[in-house]
Design an enzyme around this catalytic site. Structure first.
Site, PDB file in Angstrom:
ATOM      1  N   TYR A 155      11.479  -2.463  -1.237  1.00 36.28           N
ATOM      2  CA  TYR A 155      10.476  -2.522   0.013  1.00 36.28           C
ATOM      3  C   TYR A 155       9.285  -2.972   0.315  1.00 36.28           C
ATOM      4  O   TYR A 155       9.146  -3.894   1.053  1.00 36.28           O
ATOM      5  CB  TYR A 155      10.267  -0.832   0.213  1.00 36.28           C
ATOM      6  CG  TYR A 155       9.660  -0.482   1.619  1.00 36.28           C
ATOM      7  CD1 TYR A 155      10.382  -0.811   3.003  1.00 36.28           C
ATOM      8  CD2 TYR A 155       8.448  -0.032   1.826  1.00 36.28           C
ATOM      9  CE1 TYR A 155       9.579  -0.406   4.087  1.00 36.28           C
ATOM     10  CE2 TYR A 155       7.793   0.339   2.871  1.00 36.28           C
ATOM     11  CZ  TYR A 155       8.313   0.114   3.997  1.00 36.28           C
ATOM     12  OH  TYR A 155       7.916   0.429   5.295  1.00 36.28           O
ATOM     13  N   LYS A 159       8.713  -6.511   2.219  1.00 36.23           N
ATOM     14  CA  LYS A 159       7.801  -6.656   3.391  1.00 36.23           C
ATOM     15  C   LYS A 159       6.572  -7.990   3.093  1.00 36.23           C
ATOM     16  O   LYS A 159       6.206  -8.592   4.003  1.00 36.23           O
ATOM     17  CB  LYS A 159       6.804  -5.384   3.654  1.00 36.23           C
ATOM     18  CG  LYS A 159       7.672  -4.321   3.965  1.00 36.23           C
ATOM     19  CD  LYS A 159       8.083  -4.430   5.525  1.00 36.23           C
ATOM     20  CE  LYS A 159       8.625  -3.069   6.361  1.00 36.23           C
ATOM     21  NZ  LYS A 159       8.814  -3.368   7.618  1.00 36.23           N
ATOM     22  N   THR A 185       2.398   7.395   8.501  1.00 39.06           N
ATOM     23  CA  THR A 185       2.517   7.824  10.059  1.00 39.06           C
ATOM     24  C   THR A 185       3.638   9.065  10.334  1.00 39.06           C
ATOM     25  O   THR A 185       4.466   9.251   9.437  1.00 39.06           O
ATOM     26  CB  THR A 185       3.072   6.720  10.865  1.00 39.06           C
ATOM     27  OG1 THR A 185       2.073   5.537  10.732  1.00 39.06           O
ATOM     28  CG2 THR A 185       2.993   7.297  12.566  1.00 39.06           C
TER      29      THR A 185
END
Length: 335
Positions: A155, A159, A185
């Site tokens: 991951y 990114k 979030t």
């Protein structure tokens, strides 16, 4: 203030996910036509319940790491949002090869689509590119401390590579890009089995079990409510100045995992019984964004407090309904 209505067509890759579904609805509310592309690996059609009946919404089951279907390639887009990658460690670690290729090949294909159609492209990158940060809080100029061969690398490094591709396309004059680095979030539509700390703790406390704390619970995170994050994404997409580089989006209020558990206990009225388990490999000890750039460049900052956002999220876990004013509270400022 009511958001200004807009014309145009947006593609939201990963649009059936937690963030993506909220983004689809926000764009529809502004008057845009929205095409959602999702492989439903971590997204759910139920997240799109509010969008499915909208006359300007359609979705397509497709994987952006594979060649994009003709239904996408033959259309013109004004805005392309790339949210197509699971953000939950338990989910993205199930198939690390696919996770990495989603970020790299998926971003490449969507950038090519943006180039062909003249769309502006927004990449949702992540605070995970900072790794176990040696700078605190983290500014966009910090280059990170990432383990490139650890279990989270699929991951993190995916990114990082996606950011490289995006800015290379911009430097070559091929696509106008915007890159945001999203910090933790939460909010309605977090999947109960998502594996992230907010959903874990709420699910466990509502189920009457003990709360699982990984490590000593003193590690910190900064939690941004979903409506604030969606407002930040759209504001960044619409930013008309010179290339601002990557911009952190998140809430700078830093809390420990133990404090988060205590707040959820207070809001639910359920006493907590803690179970401590080993901390996962490469799990960052501290995480807090410096959002000075977001404030000065975009005029954006979060408005929903942690207690307000947690109350809304807890309510959603009870009822499954996000018909809550907080969910759209940040959207009226969008231009």
């Amino acid at each position: 203030m009511t958001a200004i209505l807009r014309k145009g067509r947006a593609l939201v890759a990963g649009g059936a996910g937690f963030l993506g579904s909220h983004l689809c609805e926000a764009l529809l509310e502004q008057g845009m036509e929205v095409i959602c592309v999702d492989n439903f690996m971590s997204g759910h059609l139920a997240n799109l319940e509010g969008a499915l009946t909208h006359p300007k919404f359609s979705y397509l089951e497709a994987d952006v790491s594979a060649p994009l279907p003709a239904e996408v390639m033959e259309r013109h887009f004004d805005e392309i949002y790339n949210l197509a990658c699971p953000a939950s460690p338990p989910i993205y670690q199930r198939d690390p090869e696919h996770t990495l290729l989603t970020s790299v090949l998926g971003t490449h294909q969507l950038l090519q689509l943006a180039e062909r159609t003249g769309a502006r492209f927004l990449l949702t990158s992540t605070s995970e590119i900072y790794g176990e940060p040696l700078e605190h809080p983290q500014r966009e100029t910090y280059r990170g401390n990432v383990n490139p061969i650890g279990p989270r690398a699929c991951y993190d490094e995916g990114k990082r590579a996606a950011e490289t591709l995006a800015f290379d396309f911009e430097r070559m004059g091929r696509v106008q890009v915007r890159v945001v680095r999203i910090f933790n979030t939460y909010g309605p539509r977090l999947a109960p089995d998502d594996g992230r700390v907010v959903s874990n703790l709420i699910k466990q406390i509502q189920g009457g079990g003990s709360l699982t704390i990984y490590g000593d619970g003193l590690q910190t995170r900064s939690f941004c409510f979903v409506a604030d994050m969606i407002a930040g994404l759209i504001t960044m997409m619409r930013y008309e100045g010179e290339q601002p580089g990557p911009i952190n989006l998140g809430n700078p209020e830093e809390v420990s995992i133990l404090e988060l558990a205590q707040r959820i206990s207070q809001l639910t009225g359920v006493p907590i019984d803690l179970e401590f388990l080993p901390r996962p490999c490469d799990d960052p000890h501290r995480r807090r964004p410096d959002i000075t750039k977001a404030k000065t460049v975009l005029g954006w900052q979060p408005t929903v407090s942690l207690d307000q956002g947690l109350a809304s999220t807890i309510s959603w876990f009870k009822t499954g309904s996000d018909a809550d004013p907080l969910v759209t509270s940040g959207l009226e400022v969008l231009q």
